[in-house]
Motif scaffolding. Sequence first.
Motif, PDB file in Angstrom:
ATOM      1  N   TYR A  61       0.819  -1.210   0.000  1.00 48.78           N
ATOM      2  CA  TYR A  61       0.000   0.000   0.000  1.00 48.78           C
ATOM      3  C   TYR A  61       0.855   1.263   0.000  1.00 48.78           C
ATOM      4  O   TYR A  61       0.487   2.262  -0.620  1.00 48.78           O
ATOM      5  CB  TYR A  61      -0.940  -0.003   1.198  1.00 48.78           C
ATOM      6  N   VAL A 120      -4.829  -5.301   5.556  1.00 49.97           N
ATOM      7  CA  VAL A 120      -5.755  -4.661   4.607  1.00 49.97           C
ATOM      8  C   VAL A 120      -6.916  -4.016   5.358  1.00 49.97           C
ATOM      9  O   VAL A 120      -7.294  -2.871   5.084  1.00 49.97           O
ATOM     10  CB  VAL A 120      -6.267  -5.676   3.558  1.00 49.97           C
ATOM     11  N   TRP A 123      -5.582  -0.942   7.497  1.00 52.92           N
ATOM     12  CA  TRP A 123      -5.163   0.152   6.619  1.00 52.92           C
ATOM     13  C   TRP A 123      -6.396   0.844   6.034  1.00 52.92           C
ATOM     14  O   TRP A 123      -6.496   2.067   6.041  1.00 52.92           O
ATOM     15  CB  TRP A 123      -4.261  -0.371   5.505  1.00 52.92           C
ATOM     16  N   THR A 124      -7.340   0.053   5.545  1.00 54.93           N
ATOM     17  CA  THR A 124      -8.540   0.612   4.921  1.00 54.93           C
ATOM     18  C   THR A 124      -9.380   1.378   5.942  1.00 54.93           C
ATOM     19  O   THR A 124      -9.845   2.489   5.670  1.00 54.93           O
ATOM     20  CB  THR A 124      -9.377  -0.511   4.271  1.00 54.93           C
ATOM     21  N   HIS A 127      -7.590   4.595   6.925  1.00 55.90           N
ATOM     22  CA  HIS A 127      -7.638   5.532   5.805  1.00 55.90           C
ATOM     23  C   HIS A 127      -9.023   6.171   5.697  1.00 55.90           C
ATOM     24  O   HIS A 127      -9.141   7.391   5.511  1.00 55.90           O
ATOM     25  CB  HIS A 127      -7.278   4.812   4.507  1.00 55.90           C
TER      26      HIS A 127
END
Length: 141
Positions: A61, A120, A123-124, A127
């Motif tokens: 990422y 994942v 992080w998502t 974010h």
Amino acid sequence: MAEPVVVGTDADRRWRLRHLPVLLAASVALAAVAAVVGGATGGATAAFGAAAGVGVTVVSYTLTTVVLARADQINPQLLLPLGLGLYALKFTLLGVVLVAVASTGWPGLIPLCFGIVAGVAVWTAVHLWWLTTVHARRPRG
């Protein structure tokens, strides 16, 4: 051949990476938690595998973020081809690496996969949090 068009001012360019320190800090915390959970449930190999899985996601990422931010600075028309190319390259490499690791019979493979999934998800989520709270409050101008 025409020179690439650089868009925006220096201050405007920095917004593209402003979220990265928060995402990296959350990922480091997740890697520590993943290592502890892996260690508690499967020993040192699982601890390493889980933390390495988070690391795989972070590298992937971060690479995408930096490359696409730079492409956007140079010429926004580069975003789609570079984004799709990076996507194809990263998933191909991830598949090759997972198949290679699986073929060795390494017991850390499942924790590695869980670490990737957790990376994942975190992080998502971070974010999205950053975009809807921190970035949304920034004055436009």
